[in-house]
Scaffold this active site. Sequence first.
Site, PDB file in Angstrom:
ATOM      1  N   TRP A  43       0.913  -1.234   0.009  1.00  0.00           N
ATOM      2  CA  TRP A  43      -0.111  -0.072  -0.163  1.00  0.00           C
ATOM      3  C   TRP A  43       0.904   1.283   0.081  1.00  0.00           C
ATOM      4  CZ3 TRP A  43      -1.576   2.854   5.049  1.00  0.00           C
ATOM      5  CH2 TRP A  43      -0.793   2.706   5.908  1.00  0.00           C
ATOM      6  N   ASP A  44       2.262   1.209   0.330  1.00  0.00           N
ATOM      7  CA  ASP A  44       3.063   2.096   0.377  1.00  0.00           C
ATOM      8  C   ASP A  44       2.998   2.971  -0.975  1.00  0.00           C
ATOM      9  OD1 ASP A  44       4.034  -0.030   2.087  1.00  0.00           O
ATOM     10  OD2 ASP A  44       5.843   0.614   2.357  1.00  0.00           O
TER      11      ASP A  44
ATOM     12  N   GLU B 113       0.839  -2.786  12.659  1.00  0.00           N
ATOM     13  CA  GLU B 113       0.974  -4.230  12.642  1.00  0.00           C
ATOM     14  C   GLU B 113       1.420  -4.871  13.849  1.00  0.00           C
ATOM     15  OE1 GLU B 113       3.557  -4.363   9.237  1.00  0.00           O
ATOM     16  OE2 GLU B 113       1.998  -4.691   7.748  1.00  0.00           O
TER      17      GLU B 113
ATOM     18  N   LYS C 253       3.377  -0.146  16.118  1.00  0.00           N
ATOM     19  CA  LYS C 253       4.429  -0.185  15.629  1.00  0.00           C
ATOM     20  C   LYS C 253       4.491   1.194  14.544  1.00  0.00           C
ATOM     21  CE  LYS C 253       6.258  -2.959  11.790  1.00  0.00           C
ATOM     22  NZ  LYS C 253       6.099  -3.927  10.566  1.00  0.00           N
TER      23      LYS C 253
END
Lengths: 759, 759
Positions: A338-339, A480, A593
Amino acid sequence: MIDKWRIEENVFSEKTSGKHEALMTLGNGYMGIRAGFEEEYAGQKRGFFIAGTYNRAGLNEVAELPNAADITAFEIIIDNERFSLLKGKIHEYNFTLDMKTGELKRELVWENTGNKKFKMIFRRFVSLENRHLVCSKVSIEALDEDSNVKIKTGVDGRQTNSGVQHFHEMEKRVYDDKFIQYVQRTTESNIDMYLNTFLHINPVLEKSFTIERRKLLAEITGVIRKKEILEIEKISLVYTSVDKEFINKDINIGEYSLDKIRELKDSRYNELFHSSSESWNNFWEKSEINIESSDEFDNFAVNFSLYHMQIMTPFHDNRFSVGAKGLTGEGYKGHVFWDTEIFMLPFFLYTNPETAKQLLEYRYGNLDEARKKAASKNCRGALFPWESAFDGKEETPEFAAINIKTGKANRVWSAEKEIHIVADIAYAVIEYFHVTGDTEFMKSAGLEILAECSEFWVSRAEIDSKTGKYVIKDVIGPDEYTEHIDNNTYTNYMAEYTVSETAKLLESFENKKDKIYLKLAEKLGLEEKIPLFRDFAANIYLPEPAETGIIPQDDTFLSKKIIDISRYADSDSKQGILKDYTRDEVVDMQVLKQADLVMFLYFFKDKFDKDIIRKNWNYYESKTIHDSSLSMAIHAITALYFGEKETAYKCFQKACLIDLGPNPHSSDDGIHAASLGAVWLTCIKGFGGISENGGMLNIEPVLPDNWEKLEFPLVFRKKAFRIKIDKKSVELFSESNDILEIFINKQKYELKDYLRVLY
Amino acid sequence: MIDKWRIEENVFSEKTSGKHEALMTLGNGYMGIRAGFEEEYAGQKRGFFIAGTYNRAGLNEVAELPNAADITAFEIIIDNERFSLLKGKIHEYNFTLDMKTGELKRELVWENTGNKKFKMIFRRFVSLENRHLVCSKVSIEALDEDSNVKIKTGVDGRQTNSGVQHFHEMEKRVYDDKFIQYVQRTTESNIDMYLNTFLHINPVLEKSFTIERRKLLAEITGVIRKKEILEIEKISLVYTSVDKEFINKDINIGEYSLDKIRELKDSRYNELFHSSSESWNNFWEKSEINIESSDEFDNFAVNFSLYHMQIMTPFHDNRFSVGAKGLTGEGYKGHVFWDTEIFMLPFFLYTNPETAKQLLEYRYGNLDEARKKAASKNCRGALFPWESAFDGKEETPEFAAINIKTGKANRVWSAEKEIHIVADIAYAVIEYFHVTGDTEFMKSAGLEILAECSEFWVSRAEIDSKTGKYVIKDVIGPDEYTEHIDNNTYTNYMAEYTVSETAKLLESFENKKDKIYLKLAEKLGLEEKIPLFRDFAANIYLPEPAETGIIPQDDTFLSKKIIDISRYADSDSKQGILKDYTRDEVVDMQVLKQADLVMFLYFFKDKFDKDIIRKNWNYYESKTIHDSSLSMAIHAITALYFGEKETAYKCFQKACLIDLGPNPHSSDDGIHAASLGAVWLTCIKGFGGISENGGMLNIEPVLPDNWEKLEFPLVFRKKAFRIKIDKKSVELFSESNDILEIFINKQKYELKDYLRVLY
């Protein structure tokens, strides 16, 4: 003194090799070549990656971008001693990537163990003008005495991906006593690579060719006279059987590429470099950001981001997209996350929308695979893979690095549960349409993506029997470290946005009764679907701030244990928390995270007042380790939403250090592509205050105290213009006479060729 | 001053790495580990080969011995600087393989770039007592100041065969926070390798484990106090799924090998080394040759040969044989040639006949494949492969290294035409029987090999219509620069010898009416075959000396063009002639790569008088480039047949230099196994004058002038004894009271416990 165009090392050090190899990578979107030195060092990691040439090496391996045969190495033997900077003495040393021109250059004076000095210059570029072209130039001057030299260079097919060999060796030949051609084939995807190269040597020395297993080298032997300069130019052309120009054509690529290199037989390094640097010039004209900052590093870091965005993006071919490490290393195996849509695509969308379109076409090209993946999960519509490679199949490894003590591998749930990627891609399509107004793309691809993404959400959600609301259960949000949760706020809002915007867009196209649209509507059964989309959008559960003002990240997050994370958040070693806690334990804590609820704020700030945003930012940031490179820049931008421009600036500077910081191993496996995109986002969408709202451009700049000026180009609705922001005003310059309506600090203006607005 | 037990380097040099890695290889027949340094250097070629673990890597590759995961590397970081002898200063340096004990040891004092000195000792051995065991010991003493160290060592599965990866990575785990287990599987032959290792660290430092792709390492961090010695012992056990002990057994090798390494948890380097060196002692007692020579190098070279014969030979398993490079490098891919039977087997036959038997059993085990190969060439009997690996299939690559200019590969005809290997193997079986008198072996395997070899010759020969003689057409003899010739003298005589001796042996066994023999005779139809063998032996064409005294190498050799070969014969660069002439041109010249007619003389000297031998030796030697390592020693032995003991000695010394000479790259791909066997042949069969004639031992010694004494052990007809030869006498010593009849200088004697014969 920082030169904003130059990544430089003035001291030779082995320790930084992983870092400079990645940071100083050369490339052009077709290929990326890590900046490994010409001479070999233990621990060096050469890398040569060609977009889209994925291969699966065998048992226990997922598809990855293979490390192609090396064409950059030169073994230099002077007076029977192998040249290595670990030996002898270094009198002068400079190693520079000039990002303005895309040239890598190393200049040094070396004294060998026999106390003879040599001036050496190594130059190299990957052409931005001819994407198949790579050139090197090695100059050696004997400063003290005549010296014997033996130099070997050619093609070395022994390269692996950390020991994994992706190629069969095919033919290796020398033509016309000059041109080397080396052919290798990927073991599973059967992609042929043709590496063609030849040398110009001046003065003329004895040349022969030697062959070894997986190697074909030219060997140059002779004497360099005192004060004489030996120059070797190496000109190489690389083609593969998946190159766009060969699709569905009956071309013998070996012969074709040989013809092409023969055409270059009289071309020289300097002229080829000139052509390439002109292309770089064009790029910078369309993209350059000027920052007047008390810290020169800011502009340098931004140039670094833009340079890498350009070399990592396969703008030549819409069958490929951008890997999480670009073409700079083996990390993430060249997979697309998705970056790309959320962190990198906006840069192209606002500077070079054609490339943004191609990146979306990559997703459209893989829509059928996404449909299959959705069906395999008993859903309708399209579920895009969490990690995507050549053909849009799910490439996420099922298990992560094993726990070496238990031998148990952690199951990677991203492919199953990190379904927000469906909304992320849809978001990018919608943003693309808003910014470009490209109805042709929407009819040919965009609407179909949107309809299938919406269909997915409708089928994936379920109705809560108590509330009657749509809920989305058992997902992973952007964070995540939190798995298997229900109603992730980011996911639910993004799903709602996808589906409601899709419904809106479909209706607007329906009203036009366009033939292509009607055909699509029939194919997808849109008439029946739009009411379902409307119903979903109206009835999905969208978490709201609690009495405390805190918006829950998901249904259970706020009830989890809180621990002190300071020792992990300040640490250089990523994922240090996993050394103290098992992954399952971390899942049961309020530990992030990376930005998740803050990521949500990034997209949906307009739904909340500043105070709520501040509260949530503070609450979640204090629980975020920033173990992902996607985190810091989003915190920067969102800090601006409640006026914390200095906090934003600090976060921005930290984001810039993800690759450029002092840790020598931060980028061994490649640069952090999304984080580089996010640097652009922070400058333009953050400090520059650029946003769009349903196709209208807004500018609400907030410069940090350090910055006097921010200047950048933009393309919006086909109109190209430059924006200059200082502490007092916003100026806009355009060479076109089209009129664009713009909101600046919530006031409406018309931009023709010039506009200045004082704060 | 040469120490006859020690291969030593007193100066560190990168240039010799390929050479010392091969020459100083450790091994035990089960495995061979090249003597790569613990710390990494560019250009280094680590190698770890396990007998019999052949794999075919894929397209365009033949089966080869794969380079297993490395267990020898130690990355040593002192004060944040990677230890490398290219940096800083070296104050003391010694790198030695002690061939007497099988230990590799490197002692040095290194001054780092921060001017701090460290004494370091690296020791390593591969156990001759427990074939699965490898131990290392690293000692570091901080001579000047307390120093920070970080040391990483474990298992590194990134090794390849020159870029070719033969393994899938399987499991990697740490057990009991101590034992590393790394499992890899060959890609095609599906052989699993289990590498188990652990460390003793003294004084105790912090230890953790790190995992990377294809790597599992222990990481030791801490401070070495001034004058303190840090000692790290690494104990490793290696098992594979083709190990003999697991055949047809339902054993979980992972668990089994883990149990085995757990049993060693309290064992230390010194005690394990002691056990191994005792086994080495036993070996040397059975094999050592003592030479009193004015040149100490002679005895050193002989020890070197014997050391390598011992570490290269899989005496633990009769399914495997000896590769042309032993287990010391990638050269010839671990394939087995005629080298084994003709050049290496005699050493074992006369010192350790059990091993000689096993080497022949390897051929017997692959007899069916040899039958298939014969059938595929429309012959009967057995045609052994020119290059053999795991299962006796033909492994010779069909094409040699291509001509890089034409892109055409030279066809390798050896697999088709170099059929003398059938007679070579038969010769070894016959010699084995003569020397051992082992009738059991003959009945269980030897006779069947012989009958099938003879059957092959009968079917392969044809009858010349003019002369009525059997002729053997279109072959390659030992000299590979001569192809497609008829009636190669070596081949025809060896065929005749095979068939006539086979007939004789079969008849002698027939007379005994042994049940097992009769069964075999029925199976093979021997009753009908023996007359055919007799007929063949009586009627095969055996070339004779012409009027000039010259025996033709084949039907056409003597009519070919003669050129001056002196510039090639004295050259260090092998096959230099092929740079001036094409292979086809060389085939049409009187140019030999290696002994061919001279090889014939080696076996059939008794058929000719000294003068003929001298003439032919001189004629052919002057046309031989010695581009094969099989050539020089045979010239040495045969020069003795016409009394040229100094010529013989010169040839012997040249043969010793094939690996031990000054060329730093002579042995990069591994040592020359056959040439090492030939050094033993020259000493024992040459100068020692040992031969057998139909089961009788002959001794006719001729010491070169330089040698005062030659002393060696021998086993003949199960009787073990030592032979001392000096300029005046031959002495024999035995500890057994069995009586053996011996001919010394053509006189018959009886050896019981002692015998001395004056010349």
